[in-house]
Design an enzyme around this catalytic site. Sequence first.
Site, PDB file in Angstrom:
ATOM      1  CG  ASN A 208       0.110  -0.118   2.767  1.00 53.56           C
ATOM      2  OD1 ASN A 208       0.707   1.007   3.783  1.00 53.56           O
ATOM      3  ND2 ASN A 208      -0.403  -0.816   3.151  1.00 53.56           N
ATOM      4  CE  LYS A 287       8.302 -11.377 -14.876  1.00 52.79           C
ATOM      5  NZ  LYS A 287       8.297 -10.723 -15.656  1.00 52.79           N
ATOM      6  N   PRO A 304      -2.537 -11.668  10.341  1.00 52.41           N
ATOM      7  CG  PRO A 304      -1.033 -11.889  11.435  1.00 52.41           C
ATOM      8  CD  PRO A 304      -1.559 -12.014  10.110  1.00 52.41           C
ATOM      9  CG  ASP A 305      -6.290  -6.561  14.276  1.00 52.83           C
ATOM     10  OD1 ASP A 305      -5.447  -5.950  14.213  1.00 52.83           O
ATOM     11  OD2 ASP A 305      -7.504  -6.256  14.007  1.00 52.83           O
ATOM     12  CB  ILE A 306       0.285  -6.749  14.165  1.00 50.03           C
ATOM     13  CG1 ILE A 306       0.036  -7.764  13.300  1.00 50.03           C
ATOM     14  CG2 ILE A 306       1.429  -6.221  15.468  1.00 50.03           C
ATOM     15  CD1 ILE A 306       1.384  -6.870  12.117  1.00 50.03           C
ATOM     16  CB  VAL A 307      -2.887  -3.143  16.723  1.00 47.45           C
ATOM     17  CG1 VAL A 307      -4.463  -2.986  16.673  1.00 47.45           C
ATOM     18  CG2 VAL A 307      -2.586  -2.020  18.305  1.00 47.45           C
ATOM     19  CG  PHE A 323      -2.576   4.917  13.756  1.00 45.85           C
ATOM     20  CD1 PHE A 323      -1.412   5.411  15.210  1.00 45.85           C
ATOM     21  CD2 PHE A 323      -2.170   6.045  12.768  1.00 45.85           C
ATOM     22  CE1 PHE A 323      -1.479   6.647  15.794  1.00 45.85           C
ATOM     23  CE2 PHE A 323      -0.842   7.238  13.613  1.00 45.85           C
ATOM     24  CZ  PHE A 323      -0.683   7.388  14.845  1.00 45.85           C
ATOM     25  CE  LYS A 337     -10.447  -0.281  11.384  1.00 40.93           C
ATOM     26  NZ  LYS A 337     -10.382   0.254  10.926  1.00 40.93           N
ATOM     27  CE  LYS A 341      -8.939  -2.835  14.818  1.00 46.55           C
ATOM     28  NZ  LYS A 341      -7.041  -3.527  14.204  1.00 46.55           N
TER      29      LYS A 341
END
Length: 393
Positions: A208, A287, A304-307, A323, A337, A341
């Site tokens: 991104n 490739k 995975p959702d790290i935070v 964030f 969230k 979280k």
Amino acid sequence: MLDKKNILIGIGGGIAVYRTAELVRLLIKRGANVRCVMTKSACEFVTPLTFDALTGHETHTQLFDLTREREMGHIQLARWADAIVIAPATANLLTKLAYGIADDLLTTIMQVNETPTLISPAMNHSMWESDATKKNVETLKTKGFKFSGPASGELACGEIGPGRLNEPETIANDLVPLLNPQILDNQHWVINAGPTWERWDAVRILTNRATGTLGVHLAHTASALGASVTLIAGPGTPESASRVQRIGVESAEEMLVHCKTAALNADVFIGTAAISDFRFSKLITEKLKRGDIEQLQIELTANPDIVAHVAKMDGRPAHVIAFAAESSAHIDHAREKLDRKAVDAIFANDVSNMGKENAGGWWITPEQTEQIEPLAKEQLAQKLTRQIMELQK
Ligand SMILES: Cc1cc2nc3c(=O)[nH]c(=O)nc-3n(C[C@H](O)[C@H](O)[C@H](O)COP(=O)(O)O)c2cc1C
């Protein structure tokens, strides 16, 4: 964090003098008032006019200049400064400072000086590694002088080794803690930053537009206030100061492993990284060639959702800050969230902030929502650091 600080730059006679001009510009850009003192040898390499023009002030070179001694003498110059940076510091200057010799303007100022001083040496590697220099550096460190560099690499003389003047950016970053109260002393902050890369085949990735800039500014702000900081940085994250412990990672899974280890029992964890929500289910080692393929179905697996992992792990940091980059209903999504979280606060902002110089958003805790107007990312990092310190009260 250098804004309105008075910085006196002492310039020694080494070949790296021309890079001091860049340092002066950078410090001024960061809001500092800069004045320069050059040794006689320094003036052999670059004329004082260069520094006059950059600072808008006369560059001081003479100890016995009666007019100037009356107007801005060595004592006033030393008292004017909030900090002194010596760059480049020659082997000769290191010797004089270690032994308290005061035979020109710069070394006389140093005898009067009571402010924090950062020394940035630059010389041939044999000079740097000589017994005399080693002993002088030891003496100066014992006296409380701080050092920035030297770096290792190719030297002006063509030889390779330690002795390069540190990058101006690194010198400026190393100066910041000398000018700020160490109120986060004894704290460990862990920050992740940047994008992640999810490999698909031998050349293609899923990523991104995040740059990691805000995360680096947060790391610098916390460490400038005395925290020991670990920065877990995705690809392309800008350089960080040497006082920040940096761990470079590529994928979300790699980032998770390092975040969990580093954040164990930390005081603060800040999840600024834009972690790819998905990775490719199957990695292609070669490739991929287009050949006759007209349409291709790709299968992705959730990352995975790290935070959330960090906020729910045993040995969870005392405060976890997430964030959230949203494109609509920012506050509602961020509040959802915050609960899901189990984090202590969340900074919600618009996805359009990615890659921009300035960013604003909403600071959201279970008790409050505060709008933060767009600020340069360095200022935003300072604002968010203050908000986190409020949570710690
Ligand atoms: C071309 C040239 C390059 C030099 N580069 C360095 C250098 O990078 N580091 C250093 O310590 N001395 C260097 N020197 C030696 C210093 O200029 C010399 O020791 C001088 O006395 C330093 O004076 P100062 O410490 O008062 O500035 C160089 C000398 C010459 C002629």
